[in-house]
Design a protein around this motif. Sequence first.
Motif: not given
Length: 524
Positions: A328-338, A463-475
């Motif tokens: 799940i590299p992209e999920s981790l990178v998006a959560g850390l840096f995006q 990972a697919p279940l939380v993908s939408g959360w990554l677009e909701l900002g820092p929280l």
Amino acid sequence: MALLRSFATVGGLTAVSRVLGFIRDILIAAGLGSGPVADAFFVAFRFPNLFRRLFAEGAFNAAFVPLFSARLEQEGPEAARRFAGDVLSVMLSGLLLFTALCLALMPWIMQVIAPGFTDNSEKFALTVELTRIAFPYLLAMVITALLGGVLNSLYRFAAAAAAPIILNLFFIAALTVALPYFATAPGHVLAWTVTLAGLAQVIFLAVCAARAGMSLRLPRPRLTPGVRRLLALMVPGVLSAGVMQINLLIGTMIATLQAGAVSYLYYADRVYQLPLGILGIGIGVVLLPDLSRKLRAGSGEAARDSLNRALEYALLLTLPATFALALIPESLVAGLFQRGAFDDQAARATGQALAAFAIGLPSYVLVKLFQPAFFAREDTRTPFHLTVIAILANVVLSLLLFWQIGFVGIALATAISSWLHVVLLLVVLSRRGFLEPDRRLLQRCLRSLLASALMGGLLLFLAPLVSGWLELGPLGQAAALALLVGSGLAVYCLAALLLGAVTLAELKSLLRRRGRQEPPQSTA
């Protein structure tokens, strides 16, 4: 268990440093993104950092710790202190000349280090200027490495492990306090931060060494027999202890040919360096003086047992990290840096590089554990010869794969060449009788692998279940990371206990408070 407790001390403080390093990189990503200033600063920082790891941490520690430990055991603290002072004097004299030469020749050096920057005169000039500002960091790190080696040989692991925290605190302060006032020169702010943080680390470790009775004097530089022996061991050790850094430099040189590639590889490198720093480097720091003392006492069997247990604990913690970073590299990178200047495209590209790097994560750790088995015997030549083969393989693979799949090929070449390095080290260690895997090691490694696979299956489901959360900002990003990391850690720990990869008694013994740290060799 004393070996494990010492590793826990180093690993725990390294974890604090790496977490702060993530905060630092998150702030850098938000402020610089993956643009030309970011590329220039990362090259400027990586160049002195390369020499720091080669000379100060890698080859220097590989040669210095066994020699200093021998004097400490056989001649006493005063002789060891004099030896350390002689080494410091000679190293500083040589590196002052080296630094002056590099500063003068920096434009020509950058044409080799960053050939892809020469087409952009502004970017090239900025890289040269930032590298000149940051390069004195190397001098500070030589002193830091020597003082850290002294303290580690005295089994005072905490101070040297805590020193890198200072660098990250300086960065965080610069990015949050100073940068808003110097918004037009962010690269210069960060470059000056590197040098000032290096000076602060020297002061911190000098105070710690003085409190340990090792206040070093600076005599006239002399090539004493002990210093000559150190330099003889260091020459081959420059490559053998620094293969990862040389591979990263080669990758950086090639990556400058593709826009944004330097930044993508840097951010991916920062993610997988977290488990590598905590596990591989942490255990290697503890293992080298432990093996040196046991071999000096003539206890080869105890040394082999220490190596087996180090491998067991390292793989117990490395395998789950490998599965998570690879799956799940992209999920981790998006959560850390995006966020900020770091957009969705940068997250995808960095995730691809991270997945390729992650394939080699166990091998990076194993190299850090296998090499001390040679260094403790004052053998730096054998690892040197094996390292040359691995580096050549990395160069060839990086060039071939880069032209096929771009910057991802550089990361993949690093992983493949590192596994080749592990195979070569393993064959030689086994033939010489330095490594004899026992049944416990083999059984527990298999159980750790099964527990990691179970955790990996859960992460692929979540990972697919939380993908939408990554677009909701820092929280949302924080919540997604917390769920992925927390649930994965819980499943792995439960599976590891049920499968017998680790026992509850070992965990309780590790966490039990102790009044005083025992030397690792006392439990041989």
